[in-house]
Design a protein around this motif. Sequence first.
Motif, PDB file in Angstrom:
ATOM      1  N   UNK A 195      28.058  37.021  -2.770  1.00 54.89           N
ATOM      2  CA  UNK A 195      28.945  38.063  -2.724  1.00 54.89           C
ATOM      3  C   UNK A 195      29.137  39.042  -3.699  1.00 54.89           C
ATOM      4  N   UNK A 196      29.231  38.272  -5.200  1.00 54.06           N
ATOM      5  CA  UNK A 196      29.252  39.171  -6.439  1.00 54.06           C
ATOM      6  C   UNK A 196      27.976  39.969  -6.494  1.00 54.06           C
ATOM      7  N   UNK A 197      26.796  39.434  -6.103  1.00 54.35           N
ATOM      8  CA  UNK A 197      25.449  39.963  -6.297  1.00 54.35           C
ATOM      9  C   UNK A 197      25.704  41.450  -5.521  1.00 54.35           C
ATOM     10  N   UNK A 198      26.216  41.465  -4.206  1.00 59.74           N
ATOM     11  CA  UNK A 198      26.080  42.461  -3.480  1.00 59.74           C
ATOM     12  C   UNK A 198      27.215  43.424  -3.233  1.00 59.74           C
ATOM     13  N   UNK A 199      28.427  43.095  -3.681  1.00 63.27           N
ATOM     14  CA  UNK A 199      29.601  43.815  -3.535  1.00 63.27           C
ATOM     15  C   UNK A 199      29.304  45.363  -4.350  1.00 63.27           C
TER      16      UNK A 199
END
Length: 339
Positions: free
Chosen positions: A145-149
């Motif tokens: 999630x952190x990589x795509x947010x």
Amino acid sequence: MSSVEIHNVTKTFGKARALDDVNITFENGGFFALLGPSGSGKTTLLRTIAGFSFPDNGTIRIGERNVERVPVEKRDIGMMFQSYALFPNMTVADNVGFGLRVRKVEASEEKRRIAEALDLVQLGDKGGRMPHQLSGGQRQRVALARAIVTNPKVLLLDEPLSALDKTLRVDMQIELKRIQREIGITTIFVTHDQEEALTLSDRIGILRDGRIVQAGAPREVYDRPNSAFAADFLGEANWLPETSLDQLALPGPIAGHRFAVRPEALSLNVERPASGNALPARLDQRVFAGAMATCLVTVEGQPWKLIARDRDLPDLSSDAQVWVSWDSADTMAVPQEAA
């Protein structure tokens, strides 16, 4: 989202050439696996695309922009590491939103995008928890999630599932593919797991000694390897004895080729079948693994492996004389000069 184009990229560390004139294109929206043994250059290529390392020569283009000399923070990529690298003193929501705060996104927009990212990875109710309160699979989802947010153009994954146990890894393969398809982001991931590469990717690139030795769709690379290295590295190959080639139906001329058959394409028989290719063998060992079984056999002095449903195999003891058979269409012709 963007394509990634690598042209004539070389990278050396001292006297070691980690990347050797690499040329490859990662299509927009595709899911691409980089596969190879330790030291083959796959992680170096990923880090060079990310911007953690600059190439000695060549160009790297993300979309319409050359980025080979652009620092990592300005490449608009999302990166997920093998270790997840979550901040232990931050909540799940704060971990996910870290990149947005660095980019000075407005608070209301940050909150909305964090919620969307957590919902996408099915952790919408876990935003207030700390990383140590999550399972390994949940921490992996937080890292994703952190990589795509930040809505990156490209998502880079460095062996993202290797820390998970087998059952959870299979579950996360399904989830990772679902998420990638849903957001449509160009994704490049490094793995040493052949099955994972076949399961997740649209295309596979096999590296050896800093070079891409073969690239293509998973079935194409698996069914039509262009070298003995590719045949043995992606899956397993039983190599046909040269002394028996004139007895078999082959998919091409013998000159300039070696021939092989995959373990799952073989059948074990008490008597020679009436049709198809077949060679006499000795049954050395039968290994039960639930629904499937692996048989180790010897064919003209060569060790072969056969994989079949356990219930389809004859009830034989070790040292039994048998026949291994296969459809002629399952014989792989591998260029000898590329072996």
